[in-house]
Motif scaffolding. Structure first.
Motif, short mmCIF file in Angstrom:
data_model
loop_
_atom_site.label_atom_id
_atom_site.label_comp_id
_atom_site.label_asym_id
_atom_site.label_seq_id
_atom_site.Cartn_x
_atom_site.Cartn_y
_atom_site.Cartn_z
N ASP A 51 -13.29 12.44 0.41
CA ASP A 51 -13.02 11.33 -0.49
C ASP A 51 -14.16 11.23 -1.49
O ASP A 51 -15.28 10.87 -1.14
CB ASP A 51 -12.90 10.04 0.34
CG ASP A 51 -12.60 8.82 -0.52
OD1 ASP A 51 -12.89 8.86 -1.73
OD2 ASP A 51 -12.10 7.82 0.03
N SER A 54 -12.09 7.72 -4.00
CA SER A 54 -10.72 7.26 -4.28
C SER A 54 -10.58 5.77 -3.97
O SER A 54 -11.47 5.15 -3.39
CB SER A 54 -9.73 8.04 -3.42
OG SER A 54 -9.58 7.42 -2.17
N CYS A 55 -9.43 5.21 -4.35
CA CYS A 55 -9.16 3.80 -4.07
C CYS A 55 -8.62 3.64 -2.65
O CYS A 55 -8.29 2.55 -2.24
CB CYS A 55 -8.16 3.24 -5.06
SG CYS A 55 -6.48 3.83 -4.81
N ASN A 56 -8.48 4.72 -1.92
CA ASN A 56 -7.95 4.87 -0.56
C ASN A 56 -6.42 5.02 -0.53
O ASN A 56 -5.85 5.22 0.54
CB ASN A 56 -8.47 3.83 0.45
CG ASN A 56 -7.86 2.43 0.35
OD1 ASN A 56 -6.69 2.26 0.00
ND2 ASN A 56 -8.65 1.43 0.66
N GLY A 57 -5.76 4.97 -1.69
CA GLY A 57 -4.31 5.20 -1.74
C GLY A 57 -3.97 6.63 -1.31
O GLY A 57 -3.05 6.85 -0.51
N GLU A 59 -5.74 8.56 0.58
CA GLU A 59 -6.04 8.70 2.01
C GLU A 59 -4.85 8.22 2.85
O GLU A 59 -4.53 8.81 3.86
CB GLU A 59 -7.27 7.87 2.38
CG GLU A 59 -8.60 8.56 2.14
CD GLU A 59 -8.80 8.96 0.70
OE1 GLU A 59 -8.48 8.14 -0.17
OE2 GLU A 59 -9.26 10.07 0.45
N LEU A 60 -4.22 7.12 2.41
CA LEU A 60 -3.08 6.59 3.18
C LEU A 60 -1.99 7.65 3.29
O LEU A 60 -1.37 7.81 4.34
CB LEU A 60 -2.52 5.33 2.51
CG LEU A 60 -3.44 4.12 2.50
CD1 LEU A 60 -2.81 3.00 1.68
CD2 LEU A 60 -3.73 3.64 3.91
N GLU A 61 -1.76 8.38 2.21
CA GLU A 61 -0.69 9.38 2.24
C GLU A 61 -1.14 10.65 2.99
O GLU A 61 -0.31 11.32 3.60
CB GLU A 61 -0.21 9.71 0.83
CG GLU A 61 0.44 8.50 0.11
CD GLU A 61 1.69 7.95 0.78
OE1 GLU A 61 1.68 7.75 2.01
OE2 GLU A 61 2.69 7.69 0.08
N LEU A 62 -2.43 10.97 2.97
CA LEU A 62 -2.91 12.09 3.79
C LEU A 62 -2.76 11.74 5.27
O LEU A 62 -2.35 12.59 6.07
CB LEU A 62 -4.39 12.40 3.49
CG LEU A 62 -4.73 12.94 2.10
CD1 LEU A 62 -6.21 13.32 2.03
CD2 LEU A 62 -3.86 14.13 1.75
N ILE A 63 -3.06 10.49 5.61
CA ILE A 63 -2.91 10.06 7.01
C ILE A 63 -1.42 10.12 7.39
O ILE A 63 -1.07 10.55 8.49
CB ILE A 63 -3.48 8.64 7.21
CG1 ILE A 63 -5.00 8.68 7.05
CG2 ILE A 63 -3.10 8.08 8.57
CD1 ILE A 63 -5.65 7.31 6.93
N CYS A 152 0.02 9.35 -8.01
CA CYS A 152 -0.85 8.19 -7.83
C CYS A 152 -0.23 7.22 -6.85
O CYS A 152 0.37 6.26 -7.26
CB CYS A 152 -1.15 7.50 -9.15
SG CYS A 152 -2.42 6.23 -9.02
N PRO A 153 -0.41 7.48 -5.54
CA PRO A 153 -0.81 8.75 -4.95
C PRO A 153 0.39 9.69 -4.86
O PRO A 153 1.53 9.21 -4.93
CB PRO A 153 -1.27 8.33 -3.55
CG PRO A 153 -0.45 7.13 -3.23
CD PRO A 153 -0.21 6.43 -4.53
#
Lengths: 182, 467
Positions: A51, A54-57, A59-63, A152-153
């Protein structure tokens, strides 16, 4: 717990078939990936998520790739904790100045052959933060990038398509449809 | 309200005695100088007052000196604007990472340090944790952030309201709906307009969908960190279904950029409203079985009860909102206590607990699942017809607005100042500003191996604070 397990057996599998991969998708793959790399890695890739602010958006989709619907690991793709175990550095975010040194150290810690994938608009172009004085912008500004997956994302299917296409390209099996798990 | 230093000191004293709740501290460039703003509110109320003080010669009286909960925001604003807080208890830089950083010491026989980050083992945002440990027990944790600093507030200045709203939606991606909601309401107040009733109702639906998705995902992730991956797999499936419903109804899985100043960018069709009303009860029914599983699994209960306890007195002192505050005896929810449409006419229960441990934070979120699903159903059952947007006027001169919106983590404060339709100052304060220091106190005495469990139960945003 037994009841939960039995109920889930009864309910059936959530996992969906692999998304369709067209050869055009991983278009900016280096066609010149060397043969040794292809032979060593096959279709399996160990990924170190990085990371870069990022805004963590993303990351949410990677998770989400790990959830039962997408089940990333059935394709031989998995996220690993240490860069020493990784083939791929997966960058999200607009490359903040504060993460630049960490990026260099993480990339240096990875064994060759190693690849870099930029996930999301920020890592692909700098996104809405391209003009930020605190950011360096696109990942490719600071490190050679082998694959860009914008969005995005980007949703998990788009990420999966990019990754499977990339792994298939590495092993020279781009046109062969990936086999979903049974 | 622009004030002189004595009034500023009085406000700081009110924070120190606990008479007022600290909301935010930020600075705005004003020519060669800067103006420092302090937002506070009374306990149990959303009646926010903002005091403004000109920083003479780049100095202003420290708020953190009176109220430790303001330390991080004060350090951040000093870095961003080159200001100095007089008599500050902590003059170290925060966002500026150029110089070496002195962590606070923990001294004693056998105490050693474990540095972790900024790159963590999982798919997590970057930050650095410095643990001072004695054997397995954490003696002190110090969190150092700033790695995701993107100067977002600075990027908003001089931009149109629409552009700034999109930036607001990217302050913390997991709360994009709540941030867009908060920014939109602040901008609408500054413009003297209100979103139409249908838009307000749809905003509520999206905000509750975001809460459901995050709660499902985090409940599983917390259990996973407690060594129970079965829950993680099953709630991740529930989260995925909420995201797919959101994408079907609003065109984006996280519903980014759908809430805009003046209203909403998209309508919800009757078919999609029916899809939501039919789909959510099924998810909640599945969840109830998982809740039984949570309660009946002794090995999991052993990990979560009494772990990472946040003292209610500290939660109150810091002004912790959301599930962190409500699990530690703080009865505040902006939807109820600072009501805004559509919640001003909605009926719902705000759960509260006093245990303050991982279990209490989990149970608050579990109780909120039912409330959110019921809220969505009620909003859709009485969905008003009519316009989706109110046109944005361009008032001459300078106007300000602020808002307090309950995101899934807690109350998000938004402040915006417009001049001739352009954003000249903005502040968006994440609840995580108060979760990080709360986490630092809650982890003391716990074992290092329980840190991921504790951290996830607070789930503070990194990007939300690295403004």
């Amino acid at each position: 717990m037994r009841r939960t397990l039995i109920e889930n057996l009864w309910r059936g599998r959530l996992t969906e078939p692999a998304p369709r991969i067209t050869p055009a998708e991983p278009a900016d793959l280096a066609a010149a990936l060397d043969r040794v790399a292809r032979r060593r890695l096959g279709r399996s890739l160990a990924i170190r998520a990085f990371d870069a602010g990022s805004c963590n958006g993303c990351e949410l989709e990677l998770i989400a790739l790990g959830n039962p619907f997408y089940d990333l690991e059935r394709f031989g793709l998995k996220f690993v904790a240490s860069p020493r175990h990784a083939d791929v550095l997966m960058i999200t975010g607009p490359m903040t100045r504060a993460m630049h040194a960490a990026l260099r150290l993480t990339h240096e810690a990875m064994p060759a052959p190693k690849f870099v994938i930029a996930i999301g608009d920020c890592a692909c172009t700098g996104g809405m933060f391209a003009a930020s004085p605190a950011c360096l912008g696109a990942a490719s500004q600071v490190i050679p990038v082998d694959l860009h997956i914008p969005g995005c994302p980007p949703d998990p299917v788009a990420i999966l398509q990019g990754l499977i296409g990339f792994a298939s390209n590495l092993s020279g099996t781009l046109n062969r449809a990936p086999v979903p798990s049974v | 309200m622009t004030v002189a230093p004595p009034i500023w000191q009085q406000a700081a004293a009110a924070l120190a005695t606990g008479a007022a709740v600290f909301v935010a501290l930020w600075a705005e460039p004003a020519g060669d100088a800067a103006v420092v703003h302090l937002a506070t509110r009374p306990h149990g109320s959303g009646a926010i007052s903002v005091l403004s003080l000109a920083a003479e010669d780049g100095h202003f009286p420290s708020i953190a000196r009176h109220h430790p909960g303001a330390i991080l925001m004060e350090r951040a604003l000093c870095d961003l604007h080159g200001l100095a807080a007089d008599d500050t208890p902590d003059p170290r830089p925060w966002l500026d990472h150029r110089a070496a950083y002195d962590f606070k010491p923990a001294l004693g026989p056998g105490i050693h340090q474990i540095p972790v980050g900024p790159v963590h083992a999982g798919i997590i945002e970057p930050g650095h944790f410095r643990f001072s440990v004695n054997g397995e027990a954490v003696v002190r944790l110090e969190v150092r952030l700033g790695y995701t600093h993107k100067a977002t507030l600075g990027l908003m200045r001089g931009q149109t309201i629409e552009h700034a709203a999109r930036l607001a939606g990217r302050i913390s991606g997991d709360s994009t709906v709540a941030y867009a909601f908060a920014f939109a309401r602040a901008a609408e107040q500054a413009l003297g307009i209100a979103a139409p009733p249908r838009a307000a109702a749809l905003r509520g639906v999206m905000a509750e969908l975001e809460r459901l998705a995050n709660h499902f995902g985090d409940i599983g992730a917390i259990c996973n960190d407690g060594g129970f991956p079965l829950m993680h797999a099953l709630t991740a499936g529930l989260r995925e279904r909420v995201l797919r419903l959101s994408a079907a109804c609003f065109g984006h899985r996280l519903m980014m950029d759908i809430i805009i100043p003046g209203g909403v960018a998209r309508d919800l069709s009757a078919d999609n409203a029916a899809l939501l009303r039919a789909g959510l009860p099924d998810l909640l029914a599945q969840w109830r079985r998982l809740f039984e599983l949570y309660e009946k699994t002794a090995s999991l209960q052993d990990r979560v009860t009494t772990t990472g306890r946040l003292d209610p007195a500290i939660a109150r002192r810091l002004g912790c909102g959301g599930y962190v505050g409500r699990a530690s005896g703080q009865d505040f929810d902006a939807r109820r206590d600072a009501p805004y449409p559509p919640y001003d006419t909605a009926r719902f229960v705000v759960p509260g607990r006093t245990g303050g441990d991982v279990d209490a934070r989990l149970r608050i979120r579990m109780a909120e699942l039912d409330q959110s699903a019921a809220l969505i159903d009620n909003l859709l059952a009485a969905l008003p017809h009519g316009a989706l947007q109110t046109a944005l006027p361009t008032p001459a001169g300078s106007t300000t607005g602020h808002a307090l919106i309950e995101g899934f983590r807690g109350d998000i404060f938004a402040h915006v100042r417009l001049h001739d339709g352009v954003v000249v100052d903005a502040m968006l304060r994440d609840p995580s500003w108060f979760f990080w220091p709360a986490l630092e106190t809650a982890i003391a005495g716990n074992i290092v191996a329980d840190f991921p469990l504790c951290n996830k139960s607070f789930n503070p945003s990194y990007s939300g604070c690295d403004l």
